[in-house]
Design a protein around this motif. Structure first.
Motif, PDB file in Angstrom:
ATOM      1  N   THR A 268     -41.842  24.022  91.944  1.00  0.00           N
ATOM      2  CA  THR A 268     -41.687  22.566  91.883  1.00  0.00           C
ATOM      3  C   THR A 268     -41.887  22.186  90.418  1.00  0.00           C
ATOM      4  OG1 THR A 268     -42.717  22.375  94.044  1.00  0.00           O
ATOM      5  CG2 THR A 268     -42.528  20.350  92.749  1.00  0.00           C
TER       6      THR A 268
ATOM      7  N   ASP B  17     -47.362   8.697  89.192  1.00  0.00           N
ATOM      8  CA  ASP B  17     -47.191  10.118  89.548  1.00  0.00           C
ATOM      9  C   ASP B  17     -47.948  11.056  88.602  1.00  0.00           C
ATOM     10  OD1 ASP B  17     -45.666   9.073  91.519  1.00  0.00           O
ATOM     11  OD2 ASP B  17     -43.801  10.077  90.970  1.00  0.00           O
TER      12      ASP B  17
ATOM     13  N   SER C   9     -45.909  23.416  90.510  1.00  0.00           N
ATOM     14  CA  SER C   9     -46.595  24.101  91.618  1.00  0.00           C
ATOM     15  C   SER C   9     -45.582  25.029  92.282  1.00  0.00           C
ATOM     16  CB  SER C   9     -47.120  23.086  92.641  1.00  0.00           C
ATOM     17  OG  SER C   9     -46.025  22.525  93.357  1.00  0.00           O
TER      18      SER C   9
ATOM     19  N   HIS D 210     -47.547  17.672  89.880  1.00  0.00           N
ATOM     20  CA  HIS D 210     -47.275  16.346  89.299  1.00  0.00           C
ATOM     21  C   HIS D 210     -45.859  16.458  88.728  1.00  0.00           C
ATOM     22  CE1 HIS D 210     -51.872  15.651  88.666  1.00  0.00           C
ATOM     23  NE2 HIS D 210     -51.496  15.487  89.928  1.00  0.00           N
ATOM     24  N   SER D 211     -44.912  16.137  89.582  1.00  0.00           N
ATOM     25  CA  SER D 211     -43.503  16.417  89.257  1.00  0.00           C
ATOM     26  C   SER D 211     -42.765  15.138  88.851  1.00  0.00           C
ATOM     27  CB  SER D 211     -42.828  17.029  90.496  1.00  0.00           C
ATOM     28  OG  SER D 211     -41.430  16.941  90.355  1.00  0.00           O
TER      29      SER D 211
ATOM     30  N   ARG E 175     -39.461  12.230  91.432  1.00  0.00           N
ATOM     31  CA  ARG E 175     -39.307  10.878  91.970  1.00  0.00           C
ATOM     32  C   ARG E 175     -39.030   9.878  90.834  1.00  0.00           C
ATOM     33  NH1 ARG E 175     -42.339   5.887  93.152  1.00  0.00           N
ATOM     34  NH2 ARG E 175     -43.661   6.491  91.424  1.00  0.00           N
TER      35      ARG E 175
ATOM     36  N   GLU F 121     -45.233  24.229  97.947  1.00  0.00           N
ATOM     37  CA  GLU F 121     -46.338  23.260  97.964  1.00  0.00           C
ATOM     38  C   GLU F 121     -46.087  22.126  96.965  1.00  0.00           C
ATOM     39  OE1 GLU F 121     -50.079  26.147  99.033  1.00  0.00           O
ATOM     40  OE2 GLU F 121     -49.300  26.221  96.985  1.00  0.00           O
ATOM     41  N   PRO F 122     -45.011  21.395  97.157  1.00  0.00           N
ATOM     42  CA  PRO F 122     -44.683  20.338  96.177  1.00  0.00           C
ATOM     43  C   PRO F 122     -45.771  19.279  96.090  1.00  0.00           C
ATOM     44  CG  PRO F 122     -43.268  20.183  98.137  1.00  0.00           C
ATOM     45  CD  PRO F 122     -44.037  21.466  98.253  1.00  0.00           C
ATOM     46  N   GLN F 123     -46.587  19.155  97.146  1.00  0.00           N
ATOM     47  CA  GLN F 123     -47.640  18.128  97.135  1.00  0.00           C
ATOM     48  C   GLN F 123     -48.707  18.429  96.093  1.00  0.00           C
ATOM     49  OE1 GLN F 123     -47.203  20.482  99.404  1.00  0.00           O
ATOM     50  NE2 GLN F 123     -49.155  21.251 100.167  1.00  0.00           N
ATOM     51  N   LEU F 124     -48.749  19.679  95.605  1.00  0.00           N
ATOM     52  CA  LEU F 124     -49.752  20.042  94.593  1.00  0.00           C
ATOM     53  C   LEU F 124     -49.251  19.814  93.155  1.00  0.00           C
ATOM     54  CD1 LEU F 124     -51.162  23.365  96.157  1.00  0.00           C
ATOM     55  CD2 LEU F 124     -52.012  21.015  96.402  1.00  0.00           C
TER      56      LEU F 124
END
Ligand code: ZN
Ligand code: ZN
Length: 375
Positions: free
Chosen positions: A239, A275, A186, A195-196, A199, A190-193
């Motif tokens: 991201t 995730d 993403s 699937h990275s 983590r 907008e890291p919340q969008l």
């Protein structure tokens, strides 16, 4: 004879070949073996491997194994025989191990024994953990039924000529594993969008430390070493949606190593699922534990005493892997540690150089192991 063996060792040192590409080393060995008149000689086994056998067909066969390959590391020594090939060098002492086998061939020529056969196995691609398995897959090797197989590894940091050995696991079961995660990238704003794998990889790095128990006198020791990670690329507006992490795993035996892998894979799968990442994994460069046969270890103890080598009975296996483990899974025998000096740089260090003074004790010890099997 000593001069000849030193010359052989230094010639091998000056002309190192990498794993799987040991053709010129194998040619040299084969040329040097010819005048010793082996009764049987096979070349190109499992790649550049060589098998030479001396003695009568029905007598028990004792195999001695050495490694043909060098390392892709630039040597930092100033010797008359420093590696002539940039970026390649014998920094694990395989030049010395091969020379000890040559010394054994010469000793047999001077003093052939009755009631026992001498077998010399020159193995390719040890450093990549492939050569022993490749050799064992060859019908010539698969058809052998040796009474014993022995090999040395020189041990820097131990007194020159000291014999180091233990029953059971002598070197660890080792392999490497790669976990690859695939999700969705993403905008970096907008890291919340995304699937990275960020983590998941961070958690796995921490897990490596908590899963490691370094005390090798405990048979349940485990070593999980992260060796490489990659997340995304040099794209500062992104991201990342892709990443991978590579580990090397160690344990006392093959079953414990498999259990360790299962635990790590299960944890990686759980994290990936949380995730929304696809996970694939692979295992590479497997080295089975070298498990020493008790009767063979006893023989080594007797030989060490007979030839006047100091003997050290180890309390824990070494942490490194050795693909001698493949041969020791197939046949009874032992991997022997031979001290290469307290001041010797570590294995794979750019200034490592196998000490020529270790050749003679090595030949004496191996020849005694042969004599013990005579009727
Ligand atoms: Zn090595
Ligand atoms: Zn080695």
């Amino acid at each position: 004879m000593q001069d000849t063996l030193h010359h052989i060792r230094q010639t091998l040192h000056q002309n190192p070949d990498l794993s799987g590409d040991e053709r010129s080393t194998a040619d040299r060995i084969s040329d040097w073996l010819k005048p010793t008149k082996p009764d049987i000689i096979h070349r190109h086994i499992g790649g550049n491997g060589i098998l030479a056998i001396y003695g009568q067909e029905d007598d028990p066969l004792i195999l001695f194994r050495a490694e043909l390959d060098a390392l892709p590391i630039q040597e930092e020594n100033n010797l008359t025989y420093t590696s002539a090939i940039p970026g390649q060098a014998h920094l694990c002492g395989h030049d010395g191990h091969m020379t000890i086998l040559m010394g054994l061939a010469y000793r047999w020529q001077e003093n052939p024994l009755n009631g026992v056969r001498l077998g010399l196995l020159f193995q390719p691609a040890e450093e990549t953990g492939q050569g022993a398995a490749f050799m064992l897959a060859d019908p010539v090797i698969a058809g052998l039924n040796p009474f014993r197989i022995f090999a040395y590894h020189n041990i820097p940091g131990a007194p020159l000529g000291q014999v180091l050995i233990k029953k059971g696991p002598m070197t660890s079961a080792v392999h490497s594993t790669i976990f690859r995660f695939s999700g969705r990238s993403s905008h970096a704003a907008e890291p919340q969008l995304a699937h990275s794998p960020n983590r998941v990889i961070a958690q796995l790095l921490l897990a490596a430390a908590s899963m490691t128990r370094q005390d090798r006198t405990d048979p349940d020791f485990t070593v999980v070493t992260p060796v490489h990670t990659r997340i995304g690329g040099l794209a500062y507006g992104t991201t990342p949606g892709q990443g991978e992490i590579h580990f090397t795993l160690r344990a006392a035996d093959d079953i414990r190593l498999a259990t360790l892998q299962t635990l790590l894979t299960a944890y990686a799968s759980k994290l990936a699922k949380e995730d929304h990442l696809e996970l694939s994994h692979e295992i590479l460069e497997p080295f089975p534990a070298s498990i020493n046969h008790p009767g063979s270890v006893k023989q080594v103890e007797i030989a060490a005493q007979a030839v006047g080598c100091d003997l050290e009975l180890l309390k824990a296996p070494y942490g490194w892997g050795e693909d001698m483990g493949h041969f020791l899974s197939a046949w009874p025998g032992a991997l022997i540690g031979l001290g290469s000096g307290v001041d010797q740089p570590p294995l794979h260090h750019p200034s490592f150089d196998f000490p020529d003074a270790l050749i003679q004790p090595g030949v004496d010890l191996f020849f005694h192991l042969l004599m013990q099997v005579q009727p």
